[in-house]
Each structure stands twice: as C-alpha cells, then as structure tokens.
Scaffold this motif. Structure first.
Motif, PDB file in Angstrom:
ATOM      1  N   SER A 122       0.837  -1.194   0.000  1.00  0.00           N
ATOM      2  CA  SER A 122       0.000   0.000   0.000  1.00  0.00           C
ATOM      3  C   SER A 122       0.873   1.245   0.000  1.00  0.00           C
ATOM      4  N   TRP A 123       0.290   2.347  -0.396  1.00  0.00           N
ATOM      5  CA  TRP A 123       1.044   3.594  -0.374  1.00  0.00           C
ATOM      6  C   TRP A 123       1.356   3.989   1.062  1.00  0.00           C
ATOM      7  N   GLN A 124       0.509   3.591   2.021  1.00  0.00           N
ATOM      8  CA  GLN A 124       0.791   3.887   3.429  1.00  0.00           C
ATOM      9  C   GLN A 124       2.048   3.137   3.893  1.00  0.00           C
ATOM     10  N   ALA A 125       2.211   1.895   3.435  1.00  0.00           N
ATOM     11  CA  ALA A 125       3.413   1.135   3.784  1.00  0.00           C
ATOM     12  C   ALA A 125       4.646   1.777   3.161  1.00  0.00           C
ATOM     13  N   ALA A 126       4.487   2.269   1.938  1.00  0.00           N
ATOM     14  CA  ALA A 126       5.613   2.938   1.279  1.00  0.00           C
ATOM     15  C   ALA A 126       6.013   4.193   2.047  1.00  0.00           C
ATOM     16  N   VAL A 127       5.023   4.952   2.512  1.00  0.00           N
ATOM     17  CA  VAL A 127       5.315   6.163   3.286  1.00  0.00           C
ATOM     18  C   VAL A 127       5.997   5.794   4.595  1.00  0.00           C
ATOM     19  N   ARG A 128       5.488   4.785   5.290  1.00  0.00           N
ATOM     20  CA  ARG A 128       6.122   4.363   6.552  1.00  0.00           C
ATOM     21  C   ARG A 128       7.557   3.908   6.329  1.00  0.00           C
ATOM     22  N   ALA A 129       7.798   3.199   5.227  1.00  0.00           N
ATOM     23  CA  ALA A 129       9.142   2.705   4.937  1.00  0.00           C
ATOM     24  C   ALA A 129      10.123   3.840   4.672  1.00  0.00           C
ATOM     25  N   LEU A 130       9.624   4.951   4.152  1.00  0.00           N
ATOM     26  CA  LEU A 130      10.488   6.079   3.796  1.00  0.00           C
ATOM     27  C   LEU A 130      10.473   7.193   4.833  1.00  0.00           C
ATOM     28  N   LEU A 131       9.769   6.989   5.920  1.00  0.00           N
ATOM     29  CA  LEU A 131       9.598   8.046   6.915  1.00  0.00           C
ATOM     30  C   LEU A 131      10.933   8.576   7.429  1.00  0.00           C
ATOM     31  N   TRP A 132      11.832   7.695   7.862  1.00  0.00           N
ATOM     32  CA  TRP A 132      13.089   8.135   8.475  1.00  0.00           C
ATOM     33  C   TRP A 132      14.173   8.464   7.463  1.00  0.00           C
ATOM     34  N   SER A 133      14.073   7.907   6.258  1.00  0.00           N
ATOM     35  CA  SER A 133      15.136   8.179   5.282  1.00  0.00           C
ATOM     36  C   SER A 133      14.825   9.347   4.356  1.00  0.00           C
ATOM     37  N   VAL A 134      13.546   9.705   4.183  1.00  0.00           N
ATOM     38  CA  VAL A 134      13.192  10.768   3.243  1.00  0.00           C
ATOM     39  C   VAL A 134      12.349  11.853   3.899  1.00  0.00           C
ATOM     40  N   TYR A 135      11.232  11.482   4.491  1.00  0.00           N
ATOM     41  CA  TYR A 135      10.270  12.484   4.954  1.00  0.00           C
ATOM     42  C   TYR A 135      10.764  13.302   6.149  1.00  0.00           C
ATOM     43  N   ILE A 136      11.263  12.658   7.174  1.00  0.00           N
ATOM     44  CA  ILE A 136      11.678  13.402   8.377  1.00  0.00           C
ATOM     45  C   ILE A 136      12.898  14.281   8.101  1.00  0.00           C
ATOM     46  N   PRO A 137      13.958  13.771   7.447  1.00  0.00           N
ATOM     47  CA  PRO A 137      15.077  14.682   7.137  1.00  0.00           C
ATOM     48  C   PRO A 137      14.651  15.856   6.256  1.00  0.00           C
ATOM     49  N   GLY A 138      13.799  15.593   5.279  1.00  0.00           N
ATOM     50  CA  GLY A 138      13.341  16.668   4.405  1.00  0.00           C
ATOM     51  C   GLY A 138      12.517  17.697   5.146  1.00  0.00           C
TER      52      GLY A 138
END
Length: 178
Positions: free
Chosen positions: A37-53
């Motif tokens: 799911s797109w929610q799983a994709a977002v969770r997987a990228l949370l610490w490597s993409v979303y939070i640093p950005g």
C-alpha cells in the motif's frame, strides 16, 4: 571517510527498502505477492526521506523571511536585499542539473547528506558574514545545497517506491517538505 559513511548509509537504506518489498519494480506487489500500500511505502520512507526533508525545510523556511532584513542591516538597499533573498532560488535552478550528475555518481543518500552539509555551512557563513557579499555567497550556497538535496530525495523516492505508488508517495513528500 565521511563520503564512505554516507555511501554505506545509502546502501543500508536501499537494502531496507528492498526488505520491505519497496524495491524498484513496476508492480505494487512485494516479493511474496502481497500488495504494497502507499501507506506502507510512506512508513518505509519516513526516516530516510520524509523526516530529514521536513527538518531541513523547517529550518530553511524559518530563515528565509529574515534574509532581506539581515541584508538591510548590513547596508543593502531595498532592491539589493531582494536580490540577496532571491539568489538561493537562482542557484538552486542552476545547480540542479549538476546535482543529477552528483547523485548518479555518489548515490541519493550521499547527495542528500552533502546537500544538508552545504546548507549548514552556508547558514554558518551567513550568520558570521559582516558584508552583503558574504550573505549573498551564503545564499548561493544555500540554493546549491537545496538543489543537491532535492534531486537526491527525488531519486531516492524513484528508486525505492514501485511505479504504481510513486505519484501518491511523491505528492505527500511535496506537501510535507516544500
């Protein structure tokens, strides 16, 4: 040593994305056939993409409104203060094509780390600059760092998210961090 560490971090992030079934594929499924799911994709990228950005954008955007005031305090006219404030956007546009080459040679994670390092150095240079020229150079470096970070972030998302989910995941990235 720092570049080697950044490359190792990038390889670990890519390995974690593959473990979660978010590798570069054209379908929404993971290796065992389950749909991702797109929610799983977002969770997987949370610490490597979303939070640093998000952290980088908050720091950057909290500073931007004050740049013209700093320039005026250093003796710039109103129009010069506007130019100083705009330099980062021009540098971002100019450096983005070169950032693509850098990302291709070093990897997305290394480029993102380099972009943040350039931004930190630029902020320190700007904070300690006694002249409008120094502040202008600082803003140019800020734009260059932003360009490198943003291209690295987009490549990371492209590599780690299946094609069918990219639009949703990237649209969230833009809302959160730009």
């Amino acid at each position: 040593a720092t570049v080697a560490s950044a490359v190792a971090v990038g390889q670990m992030c890519a390995a974690r994305a593959d473990e979660r079934g978010l590798g570069d594929s054209d379908d929404e499924g993971s290796e065992d056939g389950e749909a991702v799911s797109w929610q799983a994709a977002v969770r997987a990228l949370l610490w490597s993409v979303y939070i640093p950005g998000t952290i980088r954008a908050l720091g950057q955007q909290s500073l931007d409104p004050f740049v013209p005031l700093f320039a005026k305090r250093l003796g710039a006219t109103v129009s010069e203060a506007g130019v100083v404030s705009s330099i980062s956007f021009a540098a971002n546009a100019i450096c983005s094509p070169a950032a693509g080459i850098l990302v291709a040679n070093t990897g997305a994670s290394c480029a993102m780390l380099l972009g943040v390092a350039v931004n930190v150095g630029a902020a320190l240079l700007g904070a300690g600059s006694p002249t409008v020229l120094g502040l202008s150079i600082s803003r140019g470096l800020t734009g260059a760092g932003n360009g490198v970070f943003q291209v690295g972030r987009q490549v990371s998302l492209t590599n780690d998210v299946p094609n069918a989910l990219r639009g949703r995941v990237q649209s969230l990235q833009v809302r959160f961090v730009n």
